[in-house]
Design an enzyme around this catalytic site. Structure first.
Site, short mmCIF file in Angstrom:
data_model
loop_
_atom_site.label_atom_id
_atom_site.label_comp_id
_atom_site.label_asym_id
_atom_site.label_seq_id
_atom_site.Cartn_x
_atom_site.Cartn_y
_atom_site.Cartn_z
N ASP A 166 1.10 -1.39 0.05
CA ASP A 166 -0.02 0.11 0.05
C ASP A 166 0.86 0.93 0.16
OD1 ASP A 166 -3.35 0.48 1.00
OD2 ASP A 166 -1.54 1.67 1.24
N ILE A 167 0.50 2.22 -0.80
CA ILE A 167 1.64 3.72 -1.00
C ILE A 167 1.42 4.76 0.36
CG2 ILE A 167 -0.70 4.53 -1.99
CD1 ILE A 167 1.66 5.84 -4.20
N ASN A 207 -12.73 -3.80 2.16
CA ASN A 207 -14.51 -2.22 2.53
C ASN A 207 -14.61 -1.87 0.76
OD1 ASN A 207 -13.11 -1.45 4.69
ND2 ASN A 207 -11.47 -0.39 3.13
N GLU A 248 -12.36 3.43 -1.51
CA GLU A 248 -11.82 4.22 -2.20
C GLU A 248 -11.41 3.76 -3.58
OE1 GLU A 248 -8.74 6.24 -0.07
OE2 GLU A 248 -9.52 6.56 1.50
N VAL A 249 -11.51 2.34 -3.75
CA VAL A 249 -10.34 2.63 -5.03
C VAL A 249 -11.76 2.11 -5.24
CG1 VAL A 249 -8.94 1.59 -6.81
CG2 VAL A 249 -8.30 3.13 -4.81
N HIS A 309 -10.29 -5.03 -3.50
CA HIS A 309 -9.09 -5.55 -3.23
C HIS A 309 -8.75 -6.13 -1.59
CE1 HIS A 309 -10.46 -1.08 -2.66
NE2 HIS A 309 -9.54 -1.89 -1.39
N HIS A 334 -7.11 -6.16 2.31
CA HIS A 334 -5.58 -5.09 2.78
C HIS A 334 -5.12 -6.12 3.82
CE1 HIS A 334 -7.12 -0.94 1.55
NE2 HIS A 334 -8.06 -1.28 2.38
P1 AMP Z 1 -9.97 1.31 0.45
O1 AMP Z 1 -10.20 2.06 1.46
O2 AMP Z 1 -10.20 0.50 1.23
O3 AMP Z 1 -10.88 2.02 -0.93
O4 AMP Z 1 -8.46 1.75 0.29
C1 AMP Z 1 -7.50 2.08 -0.63
C2 AMP Z 1 -5.81 1.74 -0.66
O5 AMP Z 1 -5.78 2.07 -1.94
C3 AMP Z 1 -5.68 3.07 0.43
O6 AMP Z 1 -4.82 2.66 1.27
C4 AMP Z 1 -4.57 3.80 -0.54
O7 AMP Z 1 -3.38 4.20 0.61
C5 AMP Z 1 -4.00 2.31 -1.28
N1 AMP Z 1 -3.26 2.96 -2.79
C6 AMP Z 1 -4.27 3.99 -3.55
N2 AMP Z 1 -3.18 4.14 -4.84
C7 AMP Z 1 -2.45 3.45 -4.58
C8 AMP Z 1 -1.67 3.06 -5.52
N3 AMP Z 1 -1.19 3.87 -6.13
N4 AMP Z 1 -0.90 2.23 -4.93
C9 AMP Z 1 -0.52 1.68 -3.78
N5 AMP Z 1 -1.48 1.22 -3.01
C10 AMP Z 1 -2.50 2.21 -2.79
#
Ligand code: AMP
Length: 124
Positions: free
Chosen positions: A35-36, A93, A101-102, A106, A108
Site C-alpha cells: 500500500d502506498i 472495504n 476508495e478504489v 482489494h 488489505h
Molecule cells: P480502500 O479505502 O479500501 O479503497 O483502500 C484503498 C487503498 O489503496 C488505500 O489504503 C490507499 O493507500 C491505497 N492506494 C491508493 N493508490 C495506491 C497506489 N497507487 N499504490 C498502492 N496503494 C494505493
C-alpha cells in the site's frame, strides 16, 4: 446488484502497467503490492486481475479458478511477510458504508504490530 466496473480506477491502471507498484506477489489471476500509505508495518493489497468492483461482485462473476487463485494469493502473502505466528488482519472495504476508495476489489493484509480492536465500539 448489477455492478459496473470503472476501468479508469488506479488499480486498473496498475494492472495495465500505466502506473508503477511495489509488487509482493504475482500469480496468474492476482497481484499483491505494498500500500502506498501503509497503516501498519505490513500493509499489502491483494487484487484479482479481473474487473471486479468488490468481494460480492467477485463471488458472483469470477471463475472457480480465479476465486481459488485469489484466496491462495492472500495466504501466500501472509507467509511471504512472515505473519503466521504473530497474526494478521484482512479487510475488504465495499461501497459507501465500507468507505471504499478504489472501486476494484482489494483485500488489505495488515500485520507487524498489535492491530487493536476490529472496529471502535463507539462506531457500532
Ligand atoms: P480502500 O479505502 O479500501 O479503497 O483502500 C484503498 C487503498 O489503496 C488505500 O489504503 C490507499 O493507500 C491505497 N492506494 C491508493 N493508490 C495506491 C497506489 N497507487 N499504490 C498502492 N496503494 C494505493
Amino acid at each position: 446488484m448489477a455492478y459496473e466496473y470503472d476501468d479508469q480506477n488506479v488499480f486498473a491502471k496498475i494492472l495495465r502497467g500505466e502506473i508503477p507498484n511495489d509488487t509482493v506477489l504475482e500469480t496468474e489471476h492476482s497481484l499483491a503490492f505494498n500500500d502506498i500509505e501503509p497503516q501498519a508495518p505490513v500493509h499489502v493489497l491483494v487484487i484479482p486481475k479481473g474487473p471486479y468492483v468488490n468481494y460480492e461482485h467477485f463471488t458472483l462473476e469470477a471463475s472457480v479458478t480465479e476465486l481459488a487463485d485469489f484466496s491462495r494469493a492472500i495466504g501466500e502473502v501472509v507467509r511471504l511477510k512472515d505473519l503466521s505466528d504473530d497474526g494478521f488482519r484482512l479487510i475488504s472495504n465495499a461501497g459507501r458504508n465500507g468507505v471504499q476508495e478504489v472501486p476494484h476489489l482489494h483485500v488489505h493484509v495488515f500485520g507487524g504490530r498489535p492491530l487493536g480492536r476490529m472496529l471502535a465500539r463507539a462506531e457500532a
